[in-house]
Motif scaffolding. Sequence first.
Motif, short mmCIF file in Angstrom:
data_model
loop_
_atom_site.label_atom_id
_atom_site.label_comp_id
_atom_site.label_asym_id
_atom_site.label_seq_id
_atom_site.Cartn_x
_atom_site.Cartn_y
_atom_site.Cartn_z
N SER A 13 -2.91 6.73 -5.42
CA SER A 13 -3.33 5.33 -5.40
C SER A 13 -2.41 4.46 -6.25
O SER A 13 -2.02 4.86 -7.36
N ASP A 34 -0.19 -0.29 7.07
CA ASP A 34 -0.83 0.14 5.83
C ASP A 34 -2.13 0.85 6.25
O ASP A 34 -3.14 0.19 6.52
N SER A 35 -2.09 2.18 6.35
CA SER A 35 -3.27 2.89 6.85
C SER A 35 -4.43 2.78 5.86
O SER A 35 -5.60 2.82 6.25
N GLY A 36 -4.11 2.60 4.57
CA GLY A 36 -5.16 2.45 3.56
C GLY A 36 -5.99 1.20 3.83
O GLY A 36 -7.20 1.18 3.58
N ALA A 37 -5.34 0.15 4.35
CA ALA A 37 -6.07 -1.08 4.67
C ALA A 37 -7.13 -0.77 5.73
O ALA A 37 -8.25 -1.31 5.69
N TYR A 39 -8.75 2.12 6.18
CA TYR A 39 -9.87 2.81 5.52
C TYR A 39 -10.69 1.81 4.71
O TYR A 39 -11.93 1.88 4.66
N ARG A 40 -9.99 0.86 4.07
CA ARG A 40 -10.71 -0.18 3.33
C ARG A 40 -11.54 -1.03 4.28
O ARG A 40 -12.66 -1.44 3.96
N VAL A 102 -14.37 3.05 -0.91
CA VAL A 102 -13.48 3.45 0.19
C VAL A 102 -13.22 4.96 0.25
O VAL A 102 -13.21 5.56 1.32
N ARG A 112 -12.20 9.39 10.04
CA ARG A 112 -10.78 9.76 10.05
C ARG A 112 -10.28 9.96 11.49
O ARG A 112 -9.18 9.53 11.84
N ARG A 160 -1.33 -2.08 -10.63
CA ARG A 160 -2.47 -2.55 -9.83
C ARG A 160 -3.22 -3.67 -10.55
O ARG A 160 -3.64 -4.63 -9.93
N ARG A 183 -10.52 7.75 -7.34
CA ARG A 183 -10.04 7.85 -5.96
C ARG A 183 -9.04 8.99 -5.80
O ARG A 183 -9.07 9.73 -4.82
N ASP A 187 -9.65 11.86 -3.17
CA ASP A 187 -8.65 11.97 -2.09
C ASP A 187 -7.96 13.33 -2.09
O ASP A 187 -7.61 13.86 -1.04
O1 CDP Z 1 -3.37 0.76 -2.35
P1 CDP Z 1 -3.91 2.07 -2.84
O2 CDP Z 1 -2.83 3.12 -2.96
O3 CDP Z 1 -4.72 1.95 -4.07
O4 CDP Z 1 -4.94 2.60 -1.74
P2 CDP Z 1 -4.90 2.41 -0.19
O5 CDP Z 1 -3.63 2.93 0.38
O6 CDP Z 1 -5.29 1.01 0.12
O7 CDP Z 1 -6.06 3.41 0.30
C1 CDP Z 1 -7.42 3.20 -0.08
C2 CDP Z 1 -8.17 4.50 0.11
O8 CDP Z 1 -8.21 4.83 1.51
C3 CDP Z 1 -7.57 5.74 -0.55
O9 CDP Z 1 -7.96 5.89 -1.90
C4 CDP Z 1 -8.12 6.86 0.34
O10 CDP Z 1 -9.43 7.21 -0.03
C5 CDP Z 1 -8.17 6.23 1.71
N1 CDP Z 1 -7.02 6.58 2.57
C6 CDP Z 1 -7.05 7.78 3.24
O11 CDP Z 1 -7.98 8.57 3.06
N2 CDP Z 1 -6.06 8.10 4.12
C7 CDP Z 1 -5.04 7.27 4.32
N3 CDP Z 1 -4.09 7.60 5.21
C8 CDP Z 1 -4.95 6.06 3.61
C9 CDP Z 1 -5.97 5.73 2.72
#
Ligand code: CDP
Length: 228
Positions: A13, A34-37, A39-40, A102, A112, A160, A183, A187
Motif C-alpha cells: 500500500s 489503477d486496479s486498486g481504484a 476494489y475501492r 477495502v 475478485r 500517503r 491493509r 492483503d
Molecule cells: O493506493 P494504495 O496502494 O494504498 O491501495 P490501492 O492500490 O488503491 O488498493 C486498495 C486496496 O484494494 C488494497 O489494499 C487491496 O486490499 C485491494 N487490491 C487488491 O486486492 N488487488 C488489487 N489488484 C488492487 C487492490
Amino acid sequence: MNQKITIAIDGFSACGKSTLAKALASKLGYSFIDSGAMYRGAALFFYRLGFVSKVHLDEDSIHRSINNLSLNFKLIEGKNCLFLKNENIDDEIRQSHVAEVVSKVATIKAVRVQLVKQQQEMGRNGGIVMDGRDIGSVVFPDAELKIFVTASPSIRAQRRFDELKEKGIPQTLEEVRENLTKRDHVDSTRTESPLIQVDDAIVLDNSSLSKNQQLEWIMGKVEHRINA
Ligand code: CDP
C-alpha cells in the motif's frame, strides 16, 4: 518502441505504484488502469448498501448483489475517473471510510473474479500498464514486464499522509500508518490472490528515488524488454 507490451506493477500500500504506472503509461502512450481504484469502488458500493463496515462483513449479501456492481473508467478533463454507474466516485474512494473496508471486500472471491474479468478485458490488446496486488500473479501472468515496488513503511506513510492532506482529506499520520499496516497484513495473508512477489518480477525499492528517477529506472527496463 512500436511493440506494445503488457506491464504489471504490484506492491504494498502507498508505495507509489499508481504514480509510477500513470507516468509510465503516459510516456509510452499506453493505457493506465489503477486496479486498486476498482476494489475501492466495489468497497464503496457495498459500504453504502450496509454490507461492510469497520466491524462487519456480510459476505452472503455481497454475493447476492455482486451482479449489480457496475464500475467503469471515464476520461474527464484528461483524467481517468472511476464511475459507479453514472456517478463519479473518484474522490470519495480515497476517503477513510473506503480505505478502512477495502481490504476486507478484496478478500471475497466473487468480487475478485468479477473485477479480474473486467481487468483482463481492458488489457486484451496489450499496451497497458496496470498496478495492484495480483496483476503479475493472476490478472496478467504472461505480462512481458513485471515490477514489484517497495519502500520503507515510514516513507510510505508519510507519502500517503501528504497526498491525503493535499486532497483535503483529514487523517493523522498515525491513522494513515495504522491503515497501511492493516491493509498490508490482510492483503498478504488472504487466501484469494494474496499480494506476493512473483519469481519473474523485478524489485524496485523507491524509498530514496524521486518520481523522475523511478520513471527513468522503469523506462530502462521497458526498453530492455522490448529489445530483448
Ligand atoms: O493506493 P494504495 O496502494 O494504498 O491501495 P490501492 O492500490 O488503491 O488498493 C486498495 C486496496 O484494494 C488494497 O489494499 C487491496 O486490499 C485491494 N487490491 C487488491 O486486492 N488487488 C488489487 N489488484 C488492487 C487492490
